[in-house]
Design a protein around this motif. Sequence first.
Motif, PDB file in Angstrom:
ATOM      1  N   GLN A   1       0.828  -1.206   0.000  1.00  0.00           N
ATOM      2  CA  GLN A   1       0.000   0.000   0.000  1.00  0.00           C
ATOM      3  C   GLN A   1       0.866   1.261   0.000  1.00  0.00           C
ATOM      4  OE1 GLN A   1      -2.581  -0.591   3.394  1.00  0.00           O
ATOM      5  NE2 GLN A   1      -3.638  -2.314   2.422  1.00  0.00           N
ATOM      6  N   HIS A   2       1.911   1.227  -0.853  1.00  0.00           N
ATOM      7  CA  HIS A   2       2.807   2.370  -1.071  1.00  0.00           C
ATOM      8  C   HIS A   2       3.648   2.724   0.161  1.00  0.00           C
ATOM      9  CE1 HIS A   2       1.029   3.315  -5.013  1.00  0.00           C
ATOM     10  NE2 HIS A   2      -0.094   2.917  -4.462  1.00  0.00           N
ATOM     11  N   ARG A   3       3.782   1.800   1.084  1.00  0.00           N
ATOM     12  CA  ARG A   3       4.608   2.016   2.265  1.00  0.00           C
ATOM     13  C   ARG A   3       5.550   0.830   2.456  1.00  0.00           C
ATOM     14  NH1 ARG A   3       0.108   4.132   6.732  1.00  0.00           N
ATOM     15  NH2 ARG A   3      -0.544   6.007   5.558  1.00  0.00           N
ATOM     16  N   PHE A   4       6.725   1.108   3.035  1.00  0.00           N
ATOM     17  CA  PHE A   4       7.640   0.024   3.344  1.00  0.00           C
ATOM     18  C   PHE A   4       7.050  -0.850   4.431  1.00  0.00           C
ATOM     19  CE2 PHE A   4      10.683   3.108   1.520  1.00  0.00           C
ATOM     20  CZ  PHE A   4      11.218   2.294   0.539  1.00  0.00           C
ATOM     21  N   ASP A   5       7.289  -2.153   4.315  1.00  0.00           N
ATOM     22  CA  ASP A   5       6.722  -3.132   5.227  1.00  0.00           C
ATOM     23  C   ASP A   5       7.828  -4.071   5.682  1.00  0.00           C
ATOM     24  OD1 ASP A   5       4.568  -4.293   6.589  1.00  0.00           O
ATOM     25  OD2 ASP A   5       4.130  -5.704   4.979  1.00  0.00           O
ATOM     26  N   ASP A   6       7.635  -4.745   6.774  1.00  0.00           N
ATOM     27  CA  ASP A   6       8.557  -5.787   7.211  1.00  0.00           C
ATOM     28  C   ASP A   6       8.494  -6.930   6.194  1.00  0.00           C
ATOM     29  OD1 ASP A   6       9.567  -8.175   8.486  1.00  0.00           O
ATOM     30  OD2 ASP A   6       9.383  -7.132  10.400  1.00  0.00           O
ATOM     31  N   PRO A   7       9.639  -7.385   5.667  1.00  0.00           N
ATOM     32  CA  PRO A   7       9.599  -8.431   4.630  1.00  0.00           C
ATOM     33  C   PRO A   7       8.923  -9.726   5.051  1.00  0.00           C
ATOM     34  CG  PRO A   7      11.748  -7.375   4.655  1.00  0.00           C
ATOM     35  CD  PRO A   7      11.002  -6.865   5.860  1.00  0.00           C
ATOM     36  N   LEU A   8       8.864  -9.983   6.372  1.00  0.00           N
ATOM     37  CA  LEU A   8       8.229 -11.217   6.833  1.00  0.00           C
ATOM     38  C   LEU A   8       6.799 -11.014   7.315  1.00  0.00           C
ATOM     39  CD1 LEU A   8      11.099 -12.935   8.893  1.00  0.00           C
ATOM     40  CD2 LEU A   8      10.488 -13.251   6.488  1.00  0.00           C
ATOM     41  N   ALA A   9       6.312  -9.774   7.286  1.00  0.00           N
ATOM     42  CA  ALA A   9       5.045  -9.471   7.942  1.00  0.00           C
ATOM     43  C   ALA A   9       3.825  -9.949   7.164  1.00  0.00           C
ATOM     44  CB  ALA A   9       4.933  -7.969   8.196  1.00  0.00           C
ATOM     45  N   HIS A  10       3.830  -9.817   5.851  1.00  0.00           N
ATOM     46  CA  HIS A  10       2.626 -10.128   5.062  1.00  0.00           C
ATOM     47  C   HIS A  10       2.995 -10.951   3.827  1.00  0.00           C
ATOM     48  CE1 HIS A  10       1.512  -6.434   7.327  1.00  0.00           C
ATOM     49  NE2 HIS A  10       0.390  -7.099   7.500  1.00  0.00           N
ATOM     50  N   PRO A  11       3.441 -12.186   3.998  1.00  0.00           N
ATOM     51  CA  PRO A  11       3.835 -13.004   2.838  1.00  0.00           C
ATOM     52  C   PRO A  11       2.697 -13.155   1.835  1.00  0.00           C
ATOM     53  CG  PRO A  11       4.435 -14.072   4.913  1.00  0.00           C
ATOM     54  CD  PRO A  11       3.567 -12.918   5.264  1.00  0.00           C
ATOM     55  N   GLY A  12       2.996 -12.860   0.563  1.00  0.00           N
ATOM     56  CA  GLY A  12       2.000 -12.967  -0.482  1.00  0.00           C
ATOM     57  C   GLY A  12       1.121 -11.745  -0.626  1.00  0.00           C
ATOM     58  N   GLU A  13       1.201 -10.807   0.320  1.00  0.00           N
ATOM     59  CA  GLU A  13       0.366  -9.609   0.278  1.00  0.00           C
ATOM     60  C   GLU A  13       1.194  -8.331   0.186  1.00  0.00           C
ATOM     61  OE1 GLU A  13      -2.348  -9.760   3.558  1.00  0.00           O
ATOM     62  OE2 GLU A  13      -3.325 -11.607   2.841  1.00  0.00           O
ATOM     63  N   ALA A  14       2.498  -8.459   0.050  1.00  0.00           N
ATOM     64  CA  ALA A  14       3.398  -7.322  -0.133  1.00  0.00           C
ATOM     65  C   ALA A  14       4.393  -7.668  -1.229  1.00  0.00           C
ATOM     66  CB  ALA A  14       4.129  -6.992   1.172  1.00  0.00           C
ATOM     67  N   ASP A  15       4.831  -6.647  -1.950  1.00  0.00           N
ATOM     68  CA  ASP A  15       5.836  -6.848  -2.992  1.00  0.00           C
ATOM     69  C   ASP A  15       7.205  -6.953  -2.342  1.00  0.00           C
ATOM     70  OD1 ASP A  15       6.919  -6.999  -5.598  1.00  0.00           O
ATOM     71  OD2 ASP A  15       7.385  -4.858  -5.546  1.00  0.00           O
ATOM     72  N   LEU A  16       7.989  -7.940  -2.724  1.00  0.00           N
ATOM     73  CA  LEU A  16       9.360  -8.089  -2.233  1.00  0.00           C
ATOM     74  C   LEU A  16      10.327  -7.771  -3.361  1.00  0.00           C
ATOM     75  CD1 LEU A  16       9.352 -11.379  -0.097  1.00  0.00           C
ATOM     76  CD2 LEU A  16       9.142  -9.020   0.683  1.00  0.00           C
ATOM     77  N   THR A  17      11.315  -6.929  -3.084  1.00  0.00           N
ATOM     78  CA  THR A  17      12.302  -6.568  -4.095  1.00  0.00           C
ATOM     79  C   THR A  17      13.680  -6.452  -3.465  1.00  0.00           C
ATOM     80  OG1 THR A  17      12.026  -4.174  -3.773  1.00  0.00           O
ATOM     81  CG2 THR A  17      10.605  -5.233  -5.408  1.00  0.00           C
ATOM     82  N   VAL A  18      14.697  -6.427  -4.333  1.00  0.00           N
ATOM     83  CA  VAL A  18      16.073  -6.168  -3.921  1.00  0.00           C
ATOM     84  C   VAL A  18      16.687  -5.187  -4.916  1.00  0.00           C
ATOM     85  CG1 VAL A  18      16.463  -8.380  -2.768  1.00  0.00           C
ATOM     86  CG2 VAL A  18      16.890  -8.170  -5.230  1.00  0.00           C
TER      87      VAL A  18
END
Length: 359
Positions: A257-274
């Motif tokens: 939702q256009h905000r940084f999130d904990d990478p482990l907080a919402h698996p499958g519901e947040a975009d993960l990038t490097v």
Amino acid sequence: MTPSGENRTPLGEKLVRRIENFGPITVADYMAACLGDPEFGYYMTREPFGAAGDFVTAPEVSQMFGELIGLWAVATWQRMGSPATFVLAEIGPGRGTLMADALRAARIAPGFEPAARIVLVETSPRLREIQARTLAGHAIDWAEQVDGLPDGPTILIANEFFDALPVRQFLRTGAGWAERMVGVSDGKLVFGLRPDAHVDGADDRAPEGSLVETASISAAIMATLAARLHRSGGAFLAIDYGHAESGYGDTLQALRQHRFDDPLAHPGEADLTVHVDFAALARAARANGATASAVWTQGDFLLALGLVERAGRLGAGKDAAAQDAIRAAVERLAGPAAMGTLFKVLCVTGGDLLAPPFG
């Protein structure tokens, strides 16, 4: 191991069961599951792009981005000798916005699209449906992987593709290198370390606490594309956020939702990038017979292609509000405080082809 977030999503529950049954997984395996799980993966189930999604990509900022890419493709095709047939491919095409804008701009060369076999490399059935609607009126094929592209001279485009490919992470400890893993503690996903790891190419003199990321999938895809260009000719344009030189540091991040999130907080519901290691991509390209350009910033690249001039034409005759919006888009795409310096551009070509504006 340190707990991080609640991770009580459907995919989080699935990963907890997997890890409890079979043991901790690598960061790469975690990323692959979060983004590509066929049942709960982020790109398989969600509409991530635009204001209503989780992030905005350059093609969504302004039509000017895709239009300039289209003009780049036309100029590259002409430098290739304007072949009567060629493959025009986009890897990770999102909603198809970039390709639609590029093809509209490419009408400047009437023979370009009739010569092009347009192929989108896309694994998500949901995104394929959206792409088909966006590109209605154009003849489009799809491929699951880059090695499924048809033979022949090729112009390839990848915008924000490599940043979503899985990486493994290794931490330098007092006892040597250890791999960062995802495990379970008290029913929650957590980060931990697996000792005695071997890291290809890592400097064993790196100070304790150094973290290095390895992107073998990215390197393999670049190797495949470079070998193709070496064999059949053409050019590959990669645009992504990252760094021009290889180095150390944890770049894994999540956006929700256009905000940084904990990478482990919402698996499958947040975009993960490097962040993309462009130097490593260039090395993989050169090792497989292709030519790699210097790494440009997105701002320099777009300005060299005529972003300011295109903005002037687009704003001509429009009211003050529209002109302000166009200026804001230029600043967002090319400004040093926005995408202009964070995003980088690499061009890989086969043979002695010099694609503009790189040569």
